[in-house]
Scaffold this motif. Sequence first.
Motif, mmCIF file in Angstrom:
data_model
loop_
_atom_site.group_PDB
_atom_site.id
_atom_site.type_symbol
_atom_site.label_atom_id
_atom_site.label_comp_id
_atom_site.label_asym_id
_atom_site.label_seq_id
_atom_site.Cartn_x
_atom_site.Cartn_y
_atom_site.Cartn_z
ATOM 1 N N GLY A 19 24.813 80.008 -8.632
ATOM 2 C CA GLY A 19 25.945 79.847 -9.539
ATOM 3 C C GLY A 19 27.216 79.628 -8.737
ATOM 4 O O GLY A 19 27.461 80.338 -7.753
ATOM 5 N N MET A 20 28.021 78.650 -9.138
ATOM 6 C CA MET A 20 29.261 78.356 -8.410
ATOM 7 C C MET A 20 30.411 78.141 -9.381
ATOM 8 O O MET A 20 30.464 77.168 -10.118
ATOM 9 C CB MET A 20 29.064 77.120 -7.509
ATOM 10 C CG MET A 20 28.057 77.354 -6.396
ATOM 11 S SD MET A 20 27.807 75.925 -5.336
ATOM 12 C CE MET A 20 26.677 74.930 -6.304
ATOM 13 N N SER A 43 27.613 79.046 -13.628
ATOM 14 C CA SER A 43 28.484 80.197 -13.346
ATOM 15 C C SER A 43 29.388 80.447 -14.553
ATOM 16 O O SER A 43 29.976 79.503 -15.094
ATOM 17 C CB SER A 43 29.347 79.906 -12.121
ATOM 18 O OG SER A 43 30.405 80.839 -12.067
ATOM 19 N N MET A 110 29.496 87.491 -12.442
ATOM 20 C CA MET A 110 29.942 88.436 -11.416
ATOM 21 C C MET A 110 30.316 89.773 -12.044
ATOM 22 O O MET A 110 31.029 89.816 -13.055
ATOM 23 C CB MET A 110 31.137 87.860 -10.664
ATOM 24 C CG MET A 110 30.741 86.705 -9.766
ATOM 25 S SD MET A 110 32.084 86.212 -8.690
ATOM 26 C CE MET A 110 33.140 85.377 -9.847
ATOM 27 N N ILE A 163 22.173 90.554 -6.988
ATOM 28 C CA ILE A 163 22.382 89.950 -5.660
ATOM 29 C C ILE A 163 22.738 91.092 -4.714
ATOM 30 O O ILE A 163 23.654 91.880 -5.004
ATOM 31 C CB ILE A 163 23.544 88.937 -5.682
ATOM 32 C CG1 ILE A 163 23.269 87.828 -6.708
ATOM 33 C CG2 ILE A 163 23.759 88.339 -4.292
ATOM 34 C CD1 ILE A 163 24.417 86.820 -6.863
ATOM 35 N N GLU A 191 21.807 87.738 -0.465
ATOM 36 C CA GLU A 191 22.825 86.769 -0.038
ATOM 37 C C GLU A 191 23.379 87.165 1.319
ATOM 38 O O GLU A 191 24.035 88.197 1.465
ATOM 39 C CB GLU A 191 23.938 86.658 -1.069
ATOM 40 C CG GLU A 191 24.748 85.405 -0.849
ATOM 41 C CD GLU A 191 25.797 85.213 -1.920
ATOM 42 O OE1 GLU A 191 25.634 84.303 -2.744
ATOM 43 O OE2 GLU A 191 26.766 85.987 -1.935
ATOM 44 N N GLY A 197 31.633 81.082 -1.102
ATOM 45 C CA GLY A 197 32.305 81.946 -2.079
ATOM 46 C C GLY A 197 32.545 83.336 -1.511
ATOM 47 O O GLY A 197 32.645 83.516 -0.291
ATOM 48 N N GLY A 252 22.297 81.697 1.523
ATOM 49 C CA GLY A 252 23.283 81.698 2.602
ATOM 50 C C GLY A 252 22.808 80.875 3.773
ATOM 51 O O GLY A 252 21.953 81.322 4.542
ATOM 52 N N GLY A 253 23.332 79.661 3.885
ATOM 53 C CA GLY A 253 23.000 78.813 5.037
ATOM 54 C C GLY A 253 21.662 78.103 4.929
ATOM 55 O O GLY A 253 21.158 77.560 5.907
ATOM 56 N N GLY A 274 23.556 76.874 -2.520
ATOM 57 C CA GLY A 274 24.765 76.440 -3.206
ATOM 58 C C GLY A 274 25.327 75.173 -2.592
ATOM 59 O O GLY A 274 25.325 74.092 -3.199
ATOM 60 N N THR A 275 25.771 75.299 -1.339
ATOM 61 C CA THR A 275 26.496 74.225 -0.658
ATOM 62 C C THR A 275 25.781 72.867 -0.704
ATOM 63 O O THR A 275 26.405 71.843 -0.968
ATOM 64 C CB THR A 275 26.733 74.664 0.802
ATOM 65 O OG1 THR A 275 27.538 75.846 0.755
ATOM 66 C CG2 THR A 275 27.430 73.604 1.616
ATOM 67 N N TYR A 289 36.731 67.012 -4.525
ATOM 68 C CA TYR A 289 36.203 68.289 -4.010
ATOM 69 C C TYR A 289 34.987 67.995 -3.111
ATOM 70 O O TYR A 289 34.884 68.479 -1.976
ATOM 71 C CB TYR A 289 35.774 69.165 -5.200
ATOM 72 C CG TYR A 289 35.495 70.617 -4.891
ATOM 73 C CD1 TYR A 289 34.369 71.003 -4.164
ATOM 74 C CD2 TYR A 289 36.335 71.633 -5.347
ATOM 75 C CE1 TYR A 289 34.101 72.330 -3.894
ATOM 76 C CE2 TYR A 289 36.077 72.968 -5.085
ATOM 77 C CZ TYR A 289 34.947 73.311 -4.359
ATOM 78 O OH TYR A 289 34.683 74.630 -4.098
ATOM 79 N N TYR A 293 34.237 68.239 1.290
ATOM 80 C CA TYR A 293 33.060 68.728 2.032
ATOM 81 C C TYR A 293 32.611 67.654 3.027
ATOM 82 O O TYR A 293 32.345 67.933 4.183
ATOM 83 C CB TYR A 293 31.889 68.989 1.081
ATOM 84 C CG TYR A 293 31.793 70.363 0.446
ATOM 85 C CD1 TYR A 293 32.911 71.019 -0.058
ATOM 86 C CD2 TYR A 293 30.566 71.007 0.318
ATOM 87 C CE1 TYR A 293 32.803 72.255 -0.677
ATOM 88 C CE2 TYR A 293 30.446 72.245 -0.294
ATOM 89 C CZ TYR A 293 31.564 72.864 -0.797
ATOM 90 O OH TYR A 293 31.447 74.081 -1.413
ATOM 91 N N CYS A 370 33.193 77.249 0.017
ATOM 92 C CA CYS A 370 32.046 76.498 0.550
ATOM 93 C C CYS A 370 31.200 77.425 1.402
ATOM 94 O O CYS A 370 31.659 78.472 1.830
ATOM 95 C CB CYS A 370 32.528 75.327 1.412
ATOM 96 S SG CYS A 370 33.270 75.875 2.955
HETATM 97 C C1 LIG Z 1 31.903 76.632 -4.319
HETATM 98 C C2 LIG Z 1 31.100 77.891 -4.426
HETATM 99 C C3 LIG Z 1 31.332 78.761 -5.476
HETATM 100 C C4 LIG Z 1 30.562 79.922 -5.619
HETATM 101 N N1 LIG Z 1 30.776 80.745 -6.694
HETATM 102 C C5 LIG Z 1 29.985 81.838 -6.876
HETATM 103 C C6 LIG Z 1 30.137 82.642 -8.030
HETATM 104 O O1 LIG Z 1 30.950 82.362 -8.914
HETATM 105 N N2 LIG Z 1 29.356 83.748 -8.144
HETATM 106 C C7 LIG Z 1 28.420 84.080 -7.180
HETATM 107 O O2 LIG Z 1 27.728 85.105 -7.318
HETATM 108 N N3 LIG Z 1 28.231 83.289 -6.096
HETATM 109 C C8 LIG Z 1 28.987 82.196 -5.933
HETATM 110 N N4 LIG Z 1 28.770 81.367 -4.834
HETATM 111 C C9 LIG Z 1 27.614 81.642 -3.951
HETATM 112 C C10 LIG Z 1 26.414 80.748 -4.304
HETATM 113 O O3 LIG Z 1 25.900 81.077 -5.560
HETATM 114 C C11 LIG Z 1 25.259 80.821 -3.272
HETATM 115 O O4 LIG Z 1 24.593 82.053 -3.320
HETATM 116 C C12 LIG Z 1 25.696 80.604 -1.852
HETATM 117 O O5 LIG Z 1 26.649 79.613 -1.749
HETATM 118 C C13 LIG Z 1 24.481 80.278 -0.996
HETATM 119 O O6 LIG Z 1 24.849 79.861 0.266
HETATM 120 P P1 LIG Z 1 24.926 78.308 0.686
HETATM 121 O O7 LIG Z 1 26.127 77.784 0.009
HETATM 122 O O8 LIG Z 1 25.040 78.340 2.171
HETATM 123 O O9 LIG Z 1 23.676 77.631 0.199
HETATM 124 C C14 LIG Z 1 29.556 80.221 -4.667
HETATM 125 C C15 LIG Z 1 29.340 79.329 -3.606
HETATM 126 C C16 LIG Z 1 30.086 78.183 -3.474
HETATM 127 C C17 LIG Z 1 29.808 77.240 -2.348
#
Ligand SMILES: Cc1cc2nc3c(=O)[nH]c(=O)nc-3n(C[C@H](O)[C@H](O)[C@H](O)COP(=O)(O)O)c2cc1C
Length: 395
Positions: A19-20, A43, A110, A163, A191, A197, A252-253, A274-275, A289, A293, A370
């Motif tokens: 979720g982002m 999100s 959240m 999480i 995570e 985020g 994460g990554g 996410g990314t 946006y 990136y 990011c």
């Molecule tokens: C632009 C952005 C916004 C995010 N917003 C949220 C959020 O609102 N709630 C949340 O729990 N995680 C949020 N995250 C975390 C992502 O859900 C995800 O777990 C995380 O980015 C994974 O890592 P990665 O980006 O390296 O793949 C966000 C990540 C990004 C990049």
Amino acid sequence: MEFLKIGDRSLLYPIIQGGMGVGISLSSLAAHVAGNGGMGIISTAQIGFREDDFYKNPIVANLRAIKTELQKARDLAVQVFENSFKVSEQAAGFIDKLKNYKPFIGFNIMVATNKYADYVIEAVKAGADIIISGAGLPVDLPELVQKAQEISDNEKRTCIAPIVSGRKSAKVILKMWDRKYKTTADAIVIEGPLAGGHLGFSYDELHELGADTMASRNYKREKYDAEIKEIIEEVRIYEEKFGKKIPVFVAGGIYTREDIAHVISLGADGVQMGTRFVTTYECDAPDDYKQTYINAKEEDIVITKSPVGMPGRAIRNDFMDRLKSGPIPIRHCHNCLSHSICDRKTIPYCITDALCSAANSDENHALLFCGSNAYRATGLEYVKDIMHELTEDMK
Ligand SMILES: Cc1cc2nc3c(=O)[nH]c(=O)nc-3n(C[C@H](O)[C@H](O)[C@H](O)COP(=O)(O)O)c2cc1C
């Protein structure tokens, strides 16, 4: 290829699109990921920012948007699913298995959100497949979902997934749910420190893990891998106790198939990403946006202070540079965070203003969240191609 069971639902590929907020993962991205066999997550963070009454009445606008975004995502996911699987998978003998498959779509809510309970209840009533909750410990999530379930006419129960970032938080939440509600999680998201985020780590912890700057060079992967294994061990205790599988997804990554293979080798069942999904044609973020990136270099990705009280990872820009000379005055409170977390008098800036500016292409006032891999994108991709690449050896 077996489906992954989550609660009483099935997921084709063990890939969650994280979720982002604000406005980055809405119905379009979630539908395309879900329609290609992954889990699409919308999100709820200021989900109604485009509604006419958002400025005046943000909570009402957000609650309304939960229902409309989920419905839009469901309708679109069915079309995407039909297009993605009808021809290509026929040869692989998939088609029979997929006949009754339903794209998996849920919400990220959240815990720090003001009126968290109302958002959870609305998401269940709307028919979410899952609620994934971080940014705090979702202590009351089972009870809230149960209550909402009683007043909804959904056929299936909404799954719940916390999480966590370490064994300690996994232990606390699973023990509490067991003791208080005699229940456990349907899935767990771990995570790590490379995520985008808000991060569940202190500045010192990020530094110790080599995840504060230039992570490709400095990150101490073995150190956090050991923590992932510990969390999985903790989860196994509850799997045994409740006699059910609790799939674990690492976030994460994670960017490539090799990254997925690595966390699977640690004992995880899947990943949350996410990314990688931000730089897709289907992502709900505005084009500039995504372009930021694509243009970013690794040294542009930094850790910043957020009003939520946690560090966050973002792309350095003029807005962040301006913050160094002092707080940016708050003109209007959007009531996004519970007031025990966000104190208007002491916060460096308003998180909603900064994230809405990002979603509205106002880069001068934008915070661009990011993950540590954001600099790796070289252009836009289609979700379908990413999913094919990531799942090639899972079929
Ligand atoms: C632009 C952005 C916004 C995010 N917003 C949220 C959020 O609102 N709630 C949340 O729990 N995680 C949020 N995250 C975390 C992502 O859900 C995800 O777990 C995380 O980015 C994974 O890592 P990665 O980006 O390296 O793949 C966000 C990540 C990004 C990049």
